[in-house]
Design an enzyme around this catalytic site. Structure first.
Site, mmCIF file in Angstrom:
data_model
loop_
_atom_site.group_PDB
_atom_site.id
_atom_site.type_symbol
_atom_site.label_atom_id
_atom_site.label_comp_id
_atom_site.label_asym_id
_atom_site.label_seq_id
_atom_site.Cartn_x
_atom_site.Cartn_y
_atom_site.Cartn_z
ATOM 1 N N ARG A 1 8.119 5.229 6.575
ATOM 2 C CA ARG A 1 7.132 4.229 6.144
ATOM 3 C C ARG A 1 7.770 2.862 5.959
ATOM 4 O O ARG A 1 7.176 1.823 6.244
ATOM 5 C CB ARG A 1 6.466 4.687 4.847
ATOM 6 N N ALA B 1 -0.660 -1.307 3.950
ATOM 7 C CA ALA B 1 -0.163 0.027 4.273
ATOM 8 C C ALA B 1 -0.848 0.962 3.290
ATOM 9 O O ALA B 1 -0.595 0.919 2.090
ATOM 10 C CB ALA B 1 1.358 0.091 4.117
ATOM 11 N N SER B 2 -1.744 1.787 3.789
ATOM 12 C CA SER B 2 -2.596 2.593 2.920
ATOM 13 C C SER B 2 -1.782 3.580 2.097
ATOM 14 O O SER B 2 -0.649 3.940 2.435
ATOM 15 C CB SER B 2 -3.628 3.358 3.755
ATOM 16 N N GLN B 3 -2.376 4.034 0.995
ATOM 17 C CA GLN B 3 -1.747 5.041 0.151
ATOM 18 C C GLN B 3 -1.452 6.287 0.984
ATOM 19 O O GLN B 3 -2.336 6.812 1.665
ATOM 20 C CB GLN B 3 -2.678 5.388 -1.006
ATOM 21 N N PRO B 4 -0.215 6.780 0.982
ATOM 22 C CA PRO B 4 0.136 7.914 1.843
ATOM 23 C C PRO B 4 -0.768 9.133 1.667
ATOM 24 O O PRO B 4 -1.107 9.803 2.646
ATOM 25 C CB PRO B 4 1.580 8.221 1.435
#
Length: 384
Positions: free
Chosen positions: A25, A86-89
């Site tokens: 990431r 960057a979206s929450q995993p």
């Protein structure tokens, strides 16, 4: 490390474990970005100035804001609105699991963003099976470079994701990482998906942005499916007009200053109106109304604000310990629309239906119409 944390929490399914362990990431998050505090306000992080804090954010299960105001607000400034992240995993995993991809599937992704999600798809399916579209030229070029540096080469297109990418059709899956507004699922996504294929997109209303809609495409050119979860994403750029940025404070101030505001009380809990399943149903039933929850500095004091930009109408319900004890909350309304009355009527309608959860709702998309339904496609829900 991130994959191990997600697995330990029970959020990492076996079929995505290899990709999450392989795709870093951190290779897709810019050196300078923003992380929201507990109140949702972005604060700058800098990999060079404070690498420990940057790494702690990037490898945690939190979203990272990577752009404000379409790039007009320059780091480290923090004003404005998040327009890429960057979206929450954990949310990334929930969406990829709901997408139900398998080897041999061809996928169209709408909203490349950082490129991280495209890298996960490319690792799982192969570069040739993934097309990703990004409307912002700067973001598209950065994502293309990050993907190449990480060893992935899916097709990255700079263009309007709402029209898809016809040259790559047909797709087995279409996934959008930008939200669409109810009634406006782009029909090109349906046209470009094989019969039996799936479309997965965040879906919502101006009042409640947050349902995750999964549609199955049929031979007759229609697509039907249910809300399968929760996913509050930034809207497609052409859908922002349905819930325009930056008007809550102005219309709240207009309401506070009004000498003609109508004052009343309500026995409907204001927070229930603005959150959860009730808010989802209310958003389906009324048109153009937005909402916000604003805590005061004094503990236990909260304002639930409703506003409609088009009519310049506003309403606010005040939560206080005294009102909570009495079970009756003060309300002020101003403008040509009595927004609290409209919302309370929609709330009562939802309660009479038995307070259905959002996952009981579904959507049908055809070339000429889009309809919301409850439990079965034949049980159409009236919409504005």
């Amino acid at each position: 490390m991130l994959a191990e944390r997600l697995a330990a929490a029970g959020w990492l399914p076996a079929d995505w474990a290899g990709s999450f362990a392989a795709v870093d990431r951190g290779a897709f998050v810019p050196a300078r970005a923003w992380v929201d505090d507990e109140y949702g306000s972005p604060h700058p992080i800098d990999r060079d100035a404070d690498p420990t804090r940057w790494r702690a954010a990037v490898y945690a299960d939190v979203p990272i804001v990577t752009q404000l105001d379409d790039g007009a607000t320059v780091w480290p400034a923090t004003g404005g609105h998040a327009t890429s992240s960057a979206s929450q995993p954990r949310v990334v995993l929930e969406m990829l699991t709901a997408l139900d991809v398998h080897p041999g599937h061809r996928v169209l992704e709408v909203g490349t963003g950082t490129g991280y999600n495209a890298a996960l798809l490319a690792h799982r399916l192969g570069d040739d099976q993934v097309v990703t579209v990004e409307v912002d030229p700067t973001l598209a070029e950065l994502a293309r470079a990050r993907l190449a540096a990480a060893g992935y080469k899916p097709m990255v297109i700079c263009g309007d994701g709402a029209v898809g990418w016809p040259a790559g059709t047909p797709y087995h899956r279409v996934v959008s990482t930008a939200a669409v507004v109810a009634g406006h699922v782009p029909y090109p996504w349906v046209e470009q998906t094989r019969p039996g294929g799936l479309i997965l997109t965040p879906w919502g209303t101006p009042f409640r942005n947050g349902g995750l809609l999964r549609l199955t495409v049929h031979d007759d050119g229609a697509a039907t499916g249910r809300i399968v979860g929760d996913a509050a994403f930034m809207r497609l750029r052409q859908h922002r007009a349905a819930a325009p940025f930056g008007h809550a404070a102005r219309l709240g101030d207009l309401l506070d200053a009004s000498t003609t505001a109508e004052e009343s009380t309500t026995t409907v809990r204001p927070l229930e109106v603005a959150t959860g399943h009730a808010a989802f149903a209310i958003g389906v039933a009324i048109e153009g109304v937005q909402s916000g929850v604003f805590p005061d500095a004094e503990p236990g004091h909260v304002e639930v604000l409703l506003y409609d930009v088009r009519s310049e109408s506003g309403a606010a319900a005040r939560i206080t310990p005294t009102a909570d004890a009495a079970g009756r909350w003060p309300v002020r309304q101003h403008g040509p629309r009595r927004l609290w009355d409209e919302v309370e009527t929609a709330y009562t309608w939802w309660a009479l239906l038995g307070r259905p959860e959002r996952t009981r709702y579904g959507v049908t998309v055809t070339p000429t119409r889009q309809q919301v339904w409850l439990d079965h496609p034949s049980n159409i829900v009236p919409t504005p």
